[in-house]
Design a protein around this motif. Structure first.
Motif, PDB file in Angstrom:
ATOM      1  N   GLY A 278     -23.141 -40.905 -29.328  1.00  0.00           N
ATOM      2  CA  GLY A 278     -24.105 -41.850 -28.781  1.00  0.00           C
ATOM      3  C   GLY A 278     -23.795 -43.276 -29.223  1.00  0.00           C
ATOM      4  N   GLU A 279     -24.455 -44.277 -28.600  1.00  0.00           N
ATOM      5  CA  GLU A 279     -25.334 -43.920 -27.527  1.00  0.00           C
ATOM      6  C   GLU A 279     -24.588 -44.014 -26.229  1.00  0.00           C
ATOM      7  N   ILE A 280     -24.880 -43.062 -25.361  1.00  0.00           N
ATOM      8  CA  ILE A 280     -24.176 -42.938 -24.089  1.00  0.00           C
ATOM      9  C   ILE A 280     -25.214 -42.801 -22.973  1.00  0.00           C
TER      10      ILE A 280
ATOM     11  N   THR B 204     -36.789 -47.189 -33.886  1.00  0.00           N
ATOM     12  CA  THR B 204     -37.102 -48.621 -33.733  1.00  0.00           C
ATOM     13  C   THR B 204     -36.197 -49.334 -32.727  1.00  0.00           C
ATOM     14  N   ASP B 205     -34.918 -48.877 -32.593  1.00  0.00           N
ATOM     15  CA  ASP B 205     -33.915 -49.644 -31.841  1.00  0.00           C
ATOM     16  C   ASP B 205     -33.686 -51.015 -32.483  1.00  0.00           C
ATOM     17  N   SER B 206     -33.882 -51.095 -33.788  1.00  0.00           N
ATOM     18  CA  SER B 206     -33.641 -52.343 -34.526  1.00  0.00           C
ATOM     19  C   SER B 206     -32.234 -52.865 -34.230  1.00  0.00           C
TER      20      SER B 206
ATOM     21  N   MET C 254     -33.579 -38.249 -25.810  1.00  0.00           N
ATOM     22  CA  MET C 254     -33.846 -39.307 -24.853  1.00  0.00           C
ATOM     23  C   MET C 254     -34.336 -40.521 -25.633  1.00  0.00           C
ATOM     24  N   HIS C 255     -33.387 -41.427 -25.918  1.00  0.00           N
ATOM     25  CA  HIS C 255     -33.670 -42.600 -26.753  1.00  0.00           C
ATOM     26  C   HIS C 255     -34.567 -43.577 -26.006  1.00  0.00           C
ATOM     27  N   CYS C 256     -35.606 -44.046 -26.705  1.00  0.00           N
ATOM     28  CA  CYS C 256     -36.584 -44.990 -26.141  1.00  0.00           C
ATOM     29  C   CYS C 256     -36.973 -44.563 -24.727  1.00  0.00           C
TER      30      CYS C 256
ATOM     31  N   THR D  61     -34.748 -42.683 -35.880  1.00  0.00           N
ATOM     32  CA  THR D  61     -33.632 -42.007 -35.201  1.00  0.00           C
ATOM     33  C   THR D  61     -32.766 -42.938 -34.351  1.00  0.00           C
ATOM     34  N   HIS D  62     -33.035 -44.248 -34.411  1.00  0.00           N
ATOM     35  CA  HIS D  62     -32.209 -45.160 -33.612  1.00  0.00           C
ATOM     36  C   HIS D  62     -32.339 -46.583 -34.159  1.00  0.00           C
ATOM     37  N   ALA D  63     -31.383 -46.988 -34.963  1.00  0.00           N
ATOM     38  CA  ALA D  63     -31.425 -48.352 -35.506  1.00  0.00           C
ATOM     39  C   ALA D  63     -30.013 -48.904 -35.590  1.00  0.00           C
ATOM     40  N   HIS D  64     -29.805 -50.046 -34.942  1.00  0.00           N
ATOM     41  CA  HIS D  64     -28.478 -50.685 -34.953  1.00  0.00           C
ATOM     42  C   HIS D  64     -28.373 -51.589 -36.178  1.00  0.00           C
ATOM     43  N   ILE D  65     -28.348 -50.965 -37.356  1.00  0.00           N
ATOM     44  CA  ILE D  65     -28.296 -51.764 -38.579  1.00  0.00           C
ATOM     45  C   ILE D  65     -26.904 -52.349 -38.818  1.00  0.00           C
TER      46      ILE D  65
END
Ligand SMILES: [Zn+2]
Length: 254
Positions: free
Chosen positions: A92-94, A202-204, A152-154, A5-9
């Motif tokens: 997002g992300e904010i 992951t927040d990759s 709520m990311h990470c 649900t969160h990857a900066h690819i």
């Protein structure tokens, strides 16, 4: 079976290699990826990636680290982007970042404005909260963003605050830190989050889970995050992964 649900690819070293990485992610059991924007300059790239790859959905927004370099007028473009790009599923992300930045009032102004836009479009919000737990909670409560979805990311707050968020209807997303040996709070949080409220991410390319800590992160590693949470909760990886995926599909309306 997994939804990162969160990857900066859209960031390197992932972005230039997406053509061969995307099939690899699929082979590794990744069904969906949410790609949140960080800066205005990346919105076009985020949109392009979501149109190019079936498995990728996107979010647009301005991260607290980027508010000083933008004019608030850019937020007026969100309506138009949403009208033309149905795979943009969140704002997002904010949020607020008091760890790296001092411009608290400016960050709060942007955060509130973007929460209002999300509410207007009935879209969920992907929240970045770094050392700003009390203010993030206060503003989310004030705007009352919960009915359209709060992620709520990470998540890095306390167990008590996680319980309050859960009561309000928010989703708690856990990433690499839950796998770190010395990470006591994220493991306690993983234990108490109900199965219908947990997300994995992951927040990759950042925040790689154990045993890849410090290396380049990849959506494929979301399996390690899910496996850690599954073992904390005493269930199978498949069961945890499927629940987390269904939660993500529900909140992003996919
Ligand atoms: Zn991020």
């Amino acid at each position: 079976m997994l939804f990162d649900t969160h990857a900066h690819i859209d960031n390197e070293p992932l972005y230039s290699n997406l053509n061969h990485l995307i099939p690899e992610f699929k082979q590794d059991g990744i069904d969906y990826i949410m790609l949140p924007a960080v800066e205005y300059a990346s919105w076009d790239r985020v949109i392009r990636i979501t149109t190019q790859y079936d498995m990728v959905y996107g979010a647009i927004g301005i991260h607290p680290s980027e508010v000083t370099i933008n004019d608030m007028k850019v937020l007026d473009e969100i309506d138009d982007v949403l009208k033309h790009h149905p795979k943009i599923k969140a704002i997002g992300e904010i949020g607020l970042d008091y760890h790296w930045y001092d411009n608290r009032e400016e960050q709060q102004m942007w955060f509130k404005a973007q929460l209002e836009i999300a509410k207007k479009h009935n879209l969920p919000v992907i929240i970045h909260d770094r050392d700003a737990h009390a203010d993030v909670k206060k503003i989310l409560d004030e705007v009352d963003s919960y009915s359209s979805g709060v992620i709520m990311h990470c998540y890095s707050g306390s167990v008590e605050m996680a319980k309050e968020y859960i009561k309000k209807g928010a989703y708690i997303s856990l990433g690499g830190p839950v796998t770190f040996k010395n990470a006591r709070t994220p493991k306690e949080v993983a234990k108490i989050v109900p199965l219908d409220r947990i997300l994995v991410e992951t927040d990759s390319p950042y925040l790689a889970p154990h045993p890849f800590r410090g290396k380049t992160n990849s959506p494929s590693y979301v399996r390690l995050v899910a496996a850690t949470i599954a073992s904390i909760k005493g269930m199978s990886l498949e069961e945890l992964a499927e629940s987390a995926k269904e939660n993500a599909k529900r909140v992003f309306k996919i």
